[in-house]
Design a protein around this motif. Structure first.
Motif, PDB file in Angstrom:
ATOM      1  N   ARG A  18       0.836  -1.208   0.000  1.00  8.83           N
ATOM      2  CA  ARG A  18       0.000   0.000   0.000  1.00  8.83           C
ATOM      3  C   ARG A  18       0.867   1.252   0.000  1.00  8.83           C
ATOM      4  O   ARG A  18       0.615   2.208  -0.750  1.00  8.83           O
ATOM      5  CB  ARG A  18      -0.945  -0.023   1.206  1.00  8.83           C
ATOM      6  N   ARG A 111      -5.374   9.827  -2.698  1.00 11.34           N
ATOM      7  CA  ARG A 111      -6.178   8.674  -2.299  1.00 11.34           C
ATOM      8  C   ARG A 111      -6.329   7.737  -3.495  1.00 11.34           C
ATOM      9  O   ARG A 111      -6.727   8.163  -4.575  1.00 11.34           O
ATOM     10  CB  ARG A 111      -7.558   9.111  -1.792  1.00 11.34           C
ATOM     11  N   GLU A 192     -11.123  -0.787  -2.419  1.00 13.79           N
ATOM     12  CA  GLU A 192     -10.172  -0.740  -1.316  1.00 13.79           C
ATOM     13  C   GLU A 192      -9.503   0.619  -1.392  1.00 13.79           C
ATOM     14  O   GLU A 192      -8.929   0.979  -2.419  1.00 13.79           O
ATOM     15  CB  GLU A 192      -9.136  -1.853  -1.437  1.00 13.79           C
ATOM     16  N   HIS A 197      -3.843   7.779   5.739  1.00 17.58           N
ATOM     17  CA  HIS A 197      -4.402   7.308   7.007  1.00 17.58           C
ATOM     18  C   HIS A 197      -4.479   5.780   7.081  1.00 17.58           C
ATOM     19  O   HIS A 197      -4.719   5.244   8.144  1.00 17.58           O
ATOM     20  CB  HIS A 197      -5.800   7.884   7.218  1.00 17.58           C
ATOM     21  N   SER A 198      -4.290   5.105   5.956  1.00 17.64           N
ATOM     22  CA  SER A 198      -4.500   3.659   5.926  1.00 17.64           C
ATOM     23  C   SER A 198      -3.204   2.866   5.740  1.00 17.64           C
ATOM     24  O   SER A 198      -3.237   1.682   5.488  1.00 17.64           O
ATOM     25  CB  SER A 198      -5.487   3.287   4.825  1.00 17.64           C
TER      26      SER A 198
END
Length: 199
Positions: A18, A111, A192, A197-198
């Motif tokens: 990610r 994002r 997804e 933040h992830s």
């Protein structure tokens, strides 16, 4: 060794992957601001999870406001390659905005949305369709003839009512908000989300 999770599923990426995708997106925008082209990557050097075909959207925000959003609805490129192309396009090719300036590149919030394959929804009426829509989770694609529009699941945050969501989706597809016909097709997908933040 266990089987690898389905790459069509939500949540199959590890945190390192990610972070790698977010880094590729930002590097592609930085590269584009200098060279006018997206970052080039070599698919053979990628981790297997980043080398599968996957449809993605890249959304850019600056000071909390939308600054660009470009994506693909069908998996036509490997995941990492789709991200670098869409990141570049969101920064410099979104027709709603001027190209991102070099001074703003580092300020962008990025994002990523990784899409599951879209599946058709079977419905008998607009009311039936509205009943089947899952608030907060469904991304929708609406097609009528040559007209098409999509909303990512994140749009539910600003349009939480299914009827209003559908009306705005029709407008995005170039149709009146009260338009209806028996030939409308609607598909759903999930995403997804990967952002600062992830990871």
């Amino acid at each position: 060794m266990g089987a690898m999770p389905s790459t069509d599923a939500i949540g199959f990426l590890r945190p390192t992957h990610r972070r790698a995708l977010l880094d590729l997106a930002r590097r592609s925008i930085e590269h584009g601001s200098v060279h006018g082209l997206p970052l080039r990557i070599q698919p053979e050097t990628l981790a297997p999870e980043l080398a599968v075909k996957r449809a993605t959207f890249v959304t850019l925000e600056l000071h909390g406001k939308l600054r660009g959003c470009i994506g693909t609805l069908q998996a036509v490129r490997v995941l990492a390659e789709d991200v670098v192309h869409n990141a570049y396009a969101a920064a410099f090719r979104d027709p709603r905005f001027p190209p991102v300036s070099p001074s703003d590149v580092e300020r962008l919030d990025i994002r990523l949305s990784l899409l599951t394959p879209a599946e058709p929804i079977s419905f008998t009426s607009e009311e039936d369709l509205l009943r089947q829509m899952t608030v907060g989770e469904d991304g929708l694609i609406l097609e009528e003839g040559f007209r098409r529009g999509t909303f990512l699941p994140t749009v539910w945050a600003s349009l939480p009512d299914p009827k209003t969501f559908l009306q705005h989706l029709k407008l995005k597809a170039g149709l009146p908000e009260d338009y209806w016909s028996d030939s409308i097709k609607v598909y759903r997908y999930r995403t997804e989300t990967i952002d600062k933040h992830s990871v």
